[in-house]
Design a protein around this motif. Structure first.
Motif, PDB file in Angstrom:
ATOM      1  N   UNK A   9       0.848  -1.202   0.000  1.00  0.00           N
ATOM      2  CA  UNK A   9       0.000   0.000   0.000  1.00  0.00           C
ATOM      3  C   UNK A   9       0.881   1.248   0.000  1.00  0.00           C
ATOM      4  N   UNK A  10       1.962   1.213   0.763  1.00  0.00           N
ATOM      5  CA  UNK A  10       2.875   2.367   0.819  1.00  0.00           C
ATOM      6  C   UNK A  10       3.488   2.624  -0.556  1.00  0.00           C
ATOM      7  N   UNK A  12       2.126   1.802  -3.469  1.00  0.00           N
ATOM      8  CA  UNK A  12       1.061   2.369  -4.312  1.00  0.00           C
ATOM      9  C   UNK A  12       0.901   3.864  -4.026  1.00  0.00           C
ATOM     10  N   UNK A  13       0.938   4.205  -2.726  1.00  0.00           N
ATOM     11  CA  UNK A  13       0.795   5.618  -2.331  1.00  0.00           C
ATOM     12  C   UNK A  13       1.944   6.439  -2.916  1.00  0.00           C
ATOM     13  N   UNK A  17       1.447   9.470  -5.568  1.00  0.00           N
ATOM     14  CA  UNK A  17       1.885  10.831  -5.218  1.00  0.00           C
ATOM     15  C   UNK A  17       3.039  11.269  -6.117  1.00  0.00           C
ATOM     16  N   UNK A  53      -6.170   0.982  -0.359  1.00  0.00           N
ATOM     17  CA  UNK A  53      -5.625   1.796   0.739  1.00  0.00           C
ATOM     18  C   UNK A  53      -4.522   2.726   0.250  1.00  0.00           C
ATOM     19  N   UNK A  54      -3.605   2.161  -0.527  1.00  0.00           N
ATOM     20  CA  UNK A  54      -2.417   2.909  -0.954  1.00  0.00           C
ATOM     21  C   UNK A  54      -2.765   4.076  -1.864  1.00  0.00           C
ATOM     22  N   UNK A  57      -4.256   6.797   0.188  1.00  0.00           N
ATOM     23  CA  UNK A  57      -3.218   7.542   0.928  1.00  0.00           C
ATOM     24  C   UNK A  57      -2.403   8.415  -0.024  1.00  0.00           C
ATOM     25  N   UNK A  61      -1.632  12.509   0.052  1.00  0.00           N
ATOM     26  CA  UNK A  61      -0.292  13.131  -0.011  1.00  0.00           C
ATOM     27  C   UNK A  61      -0.245  14.129  -1.175  1.00  0.00           C
TER      28      UNK A  61
ATOM     29  N   UNK B   5       7.079  18.007  -2.081  1.00  0.00           N
ATOM     30  CA  UNK B   5       5.917  17.547  -1.343  1.00  0.00           C
ATOM     31  C   UNK B   5       5.848  18.339  -0.052  1.00  0.00           C
ATOM     32  N   UNK B 154      -1.952   3.355   9.021  1.00  0.00           N
ATOM     33  CA  UNK B 154      -2.110   4.305   7.910  1.00  0.00           C
ATOM     34  C   UNK B 154      -1.031   5.384   7.976  1.00  0.00           C
ATOM     35  N   UNK B 157       2.134   3.899   6.828  1.00  0.00           N
ATOM     36  CA  UNK B 157       2.074   3.755   5.368  1.00  0.00           C
ATOM     37  C   UNK B 157       2.452   5.074   4.679  1.00  0.00           C
ATOM     38  N   UNK B 158       1.906   6.169   5.179  1.00  0.00           N
ATOM     39  CA  UNK B 158       2.209   7.481   4.587  1.00  0.00           C
ATOM     40  C   UNK B 158       3.693   7.819   4.786  1.00  0.00           C
ATOM     41  N   UNK B 160       6.209   5.707   5.048  1.00  0.00           N
ATOM     42  CA  UNK B 160       7.003   4.884   4.109  1.00  0.00           C
ATOM     43  C   UNK B 160       6.855   5.447   2.689  1.00  0.00           C
ATOM     44  N   UNK B 161       5.616   5.832   2.338  1.00  0.00           N
ATOM     45  CA  UNK B 161       5.362   6.369   0.990  1.00  0.00           C
ATOM     46  C   UNK B 161       6.200   7.620   0.748  1.00  0.00           C
ATOM     47  N   UNK B 162       6.256   8.505   1.750  1.00  0.00           N
ATOM     48  CA  UNK B 162       7.029   9.745   1.595  1.00  0.00           C
ATOM     49  C   UNK B 162       8.506   9.427   1.371  1.00  0.00           C
ATOM     50  N   UNK B 164       9.550   6.710  -0.056  1.00  0.00           N
ATOM     51  CA  UNK B 164       9.684   6.003  -1.328  1.00  0.00           C
ATOM     52  C   UNK B 164       9.573   6.916  -2.558  1.00  0.00           C
ATOM     53  N   UNK B 165       8.878   8.039  -2.423  1.00  0.00           N
ATOM     54  CA  UNK B 165       8.593   8.868  -3.612  1.00  0.00           C
ATOM     55  C   UNK B 165       9.871   9.238  -4.386  1.00  0.00           C
ATOM     56  N   UNK B 210       7.021  -3.441  -6.623  1.00  0.00           N
ATOM     57  CA  UNK B 210       6.450  -4.491  -5.773  1.00  0.00           C
ATOM     58  C   UNK B 210       7.546  -5.347  -5.145  1.00  0.00           C
TER      59      UNK B 210
END
Lengths: 160, 260
Positions: A9-10, A12-13, A17, A53-54, A57, A61, B5, B154, B157-158, B160-162, B164-165, B210
């Protein structure tokens, strides 16, 4: 939620973003006439709950940079969640691509009407047209890729 | 490839030191209050509050300008749309275009309100790091746990996403270069051809992404990460008197704006 679902999910987010905020792509990501290429990732939500979910999120962002500020962070995110959840229920079918067109068209159009006082139905029309453009180009390509490379992408082993 | 961001500007101003929860609540309340009264006087109070906060934040004006620049077209579009669409007695007409006093007033008001809204948002993101903001959201989302919303997961998750971007953006650039070297063309032909040209980029991008996610999940489990269990923090959020001063100032601004 398993660690694997959370990590996927992270990612995907981050993809959503990143593709929205990337220079060159961010110019048309907000406003009444929008072409948000990252919306093309939504077909993943048809098969992977982590994508629901991802991508939600990821929208939150990406919308931090939206001119409509906190309204877009809250409501824009909610519209993506609804569209992704509908796509998860419909599965990998072509008409699943209609969900974000309808949900975002009506939702974001109404948001523009309320926040910026744009005419309601022309806002709905423009947003839906932009979303339909993304779905008819990137969205359909991703949908076909997910269908064809489901196992390569590890989408058959999703655990929630 | 660079993205901005939230465009955090690291500094040690009084506004940077305010608890991220207080800043988030303040901006949400101000953004909502901004829409409760339609008057230039109330808008000028909110605008003045934003300017005072800017001075306190010690962020160079250029950084605010960077935040405003991408939305200028939307401000102009909003102005033009409202100026042309409003009904009333026209003071200037050119063919089908009629400009009314009410239209110009409404266009100016809505454009300025959009600028003030963006300024409030910029104040939050320029003075709060994305990680602090995520911590604040995780804390504010705690009551949702009763509704079985995994707010901590959640927030993680955010976070980790930040992280990863930027990695994924570099990955996209690498894949595009590799495919260009093999003869791929991304900027030629109609929309359908361009969309099809994305396939050699998307497939490796998804596979790599993935794979990273699976590696990350393995690394998390190897470090005994267990979902659903409350995590401790290295820097727990602690409310200080200055946070309540900020919230008090927000209430005072809203009261002043509703009285004028």
């Amino acid at each position: 939620m398993s660690s694997r679902t959370l990590a996927r999910a992270a990612v995907f987010a981050a993809l959503y973003a990143g593709l929205t905020l990337a220079p060159g792509l961010n110019g048309l990501a907000y406003g009444p006439v929008q072409f948000r290429a990252a919306e093309g990732l939504l077909p993943f939500a048809c098969v992977d709950p982590a994508a629901v979910l991802g991508l939600t999120a990821g929208t939150a962002i990406a919308n931090v940079a939206s001119p409509m500020g906190i309204y877009d962070v809250i409501f824009g995110t909610l519209f993506t969640l609804v569209a992704a959840a509908i796509m998860y229920r419909t599965g990998l079918r072509i008409w699943a691509l209609a969900a974000p067109v309808v949900v975002n068209g009506l939702g974001v159009g109404a948001e523009l009407w309320l926040v910026l006082h744009y005419p309601l139905w022309s806002s709905v029309g423009w947003v839906a047209a932009g979303e339909a453009g993304v779905m008819a180009s990137v969205g359909i390509v991703v949908l076909l890729l997910v269908r064809r490379y489901k196992s390569v992408l590890g989408l058959t082993e999703c655990v929630t | 490839m660079r993205t901005s961001i939230g465009q955090y500007y690291p500094a040690n101003s009084p506004l940077h030191r305010v608890d991220p929860r207080a800043k988030f609540v303040a901006v949400v309340v101000l953004a909502v209050a901004l829409f409760t009264r339609d008057s230039f006087a109330a808008l000028s109070i909110y605008g003045a509050a934003a300017l005072v906060a800017f001075v306190v934040s010690r962020v160079p004006p250029l950084w605010f300008w960077r935040g405003l620049k991408p939305i200028l077209w939307l401000v102009v579009l909003t102005f033009v749309a409202q100026a042309l669409l409003a009904r009333g007695e026209a003071f200037y007409s050119l063919g089908p275009i009629h400009l009314t006093k009410r239209g110009i007033e409404l266009a100016t008001y809505l454009s300025l309100r959009l600028v003030v809204l963006v300024l409030f948002g910029s104040l939050l993101t320029l003075t709060t790091s994305p990680i602090s903001l995520t911590d604040a959201l995780a804390w504010l989302g705690r009551p949702l746990r009763r509704l079985r919303v995994p707010s901590d997961e959640l927030a993680l998750m955010v976070t980790i996403a930040l992280r990863f971007i930027p990695t994924l953006l570099v990955e996209i650039e690498k894949i595009m270069r590799a495919q260009r070297a093999r003869g791929a063309e991304f900027a030629r032909g109609g929309p359908l051809r361009r969309a099809r040209a994305l396939v050699p980029v998307l497939v490796p991008l998804f596979v790599v992404s993935f794979r990273r996610a699976d590696d990350l999940a393995l690394a998390m489990e190897a470090r005994c990460y267990q979902p659903g269990i409350r995590r401790t923090r290295l820097h727990p959020l602690v409310a200080r008197p200055s946070d309540f001063v900020v919230l008090g100032a927000v209430v005072a601004t809203i009261v002043a704006a509703s009285l004028v």
